[in-house]
Design a protein around this motif. Structure first.
Motif, mmCIF file in Angstrom:
data_model
loop_
_atom_site.group_PDB
_atom_site.id
_atom_site.type_symbol
_atom_site.label_atom_id
_atom_site.label_comp_id
_atom_site.label_asym_id
_atom_site.label_seq_id
_atom_site.Cartn_x
_atom_site.Cartn_y
_atom_site.Cartn_z
ATOM 1 N N PHE A 40 0.834 -1.199 0.000
ATOM 2 C CA PHE A 40 0.000 0.000 0.000
ATOM 3 C C PHE A 40 0.871 1.252 0.000
ATOM 4 N N SER A 43 2.852 1.896 -3.346
ATOM 5 C CA SER A 43 2.081 1.988 -4.595
ATOM 6 C C SER A 43 1.659 3.425 -4.881
ATOM 7 N N VAL A 46 -4.129 2.765 -5.317
ATOM 8 C CA VAL A 46 -4.788 1.639 -4.647
ATOM 9 C C VAL A 46 -6.289 1.823 -4.837
ATOM 10 N N THR A 114 -3.408 -2.749 -6.298
ATOM 11 C CA THR A 114 -2.368 -1.735 -6.127
ATOM 12 C C THR A 114 -1.504 -1.720 -7.380
ATOM 13 N N ASP A 129 2.635 -6.727 -7.337
ATOM 14 C CA ASP A 129 1.724 -5.847 -6.612
ATOM 15 C C ASP A 129 0.770 -6.658 -5.742
#
Length: 211
Positions: A40, A43, A46, A114, A129
């Motif tokens: 999270f 990235s 999201v 993500t 991811d």
């Protein structure tokens, strides 16, 4: 060296170089040793969404002039937890899992996705991811997407592969790696910064810090 031997040598050299390129392009990442919270925090985008269309598209040429293919997923965004101001309408990925391409189902299934933003503003995803069916997320994970994960982005999750392990800083949360990808600890614990700027695991199911 005879002509036959020389020919064989050249053939083997070509095969070696071709195999080297293939290996270099193979999918490789540390997704099995990364907590969802880290995904999270690292990235660009999201979202929660579902696939409404899919097609193979051209994405230019490689350095050898060969066409590059990508899978384009048309997305209906349900909620954005992190990312740009505009809704994500499409996501791009490599055509096969061998080069980290992701397969998403077009059957109404909702996903947590993500990914990264390219310079042209398009969202791209890989097997590295954190991409999970929404219904398979724990309640702690779903709630953490709106606040808790962000609260711990200044913390460091330190992986432990064999006990005993120690942390070297008060901003570290020690994570004993589980046998399965995204196991129980990944589903129910969040690394959060406390009022004294130290970090600790927070149990969403128990609503308390673990010491």
């Amino acid at each position: 060296m005879t002509w036959t031997a020389n020919s064989c040598f050249v053939t083997l050299a070509i095969l070696f170089l071709w195999r080297g390129e293939e290996v270099a392009e193979a999918c490789s990442c540390s997704r099995y040793n990364v907590h969802p919270q880290e995904k999270f925090c690292s990235s660009d985008v999201v979202i929660r969404g579902k696939v409404v269309g899919v097609q193979e598209v051209d994405a230019g040429n490689d350095i050898y002039g060969n066409p590059i293919k990508r899978i384009k997923y048309d997305i209906k965004q349900i909620k954005m937890f992190k990312g740009p101001s505009d809704d994500v309408e499409a996501i791009y990925t490599a055509p096969t899992s061998a080069v980290c391409g992701v397969t998403l189902e077009k059957n109404g299934k909702e996903y947590l996705i993500t990914g990264k933003l390219k310079d042209d503003g398009t969202m791209h995803i890989t097997l590295c991811d954190f991409i999970q069916p929404w219904d398979e997320l724990s309640e702690t994970q779903k709630k953490s997407l709106t606040q808790r994960y962000e609260m711990g982005c200044g913390c460091k999750i330190t992986r432990c592969t064999s006990i005993p392990c120690m942390v070297s800083s008060p901003v570290e949360c020690l994570w004993v790696i589980e046998n399965e990808i995204y196991g129980e600890l990944a589903k129910h614990l969040v690394c959060i910064k406390r009022s004294d700027d130290s970090c600790a695991w927070y149990s969403g199911s128990r609503n308390e810090f673990l010491h």
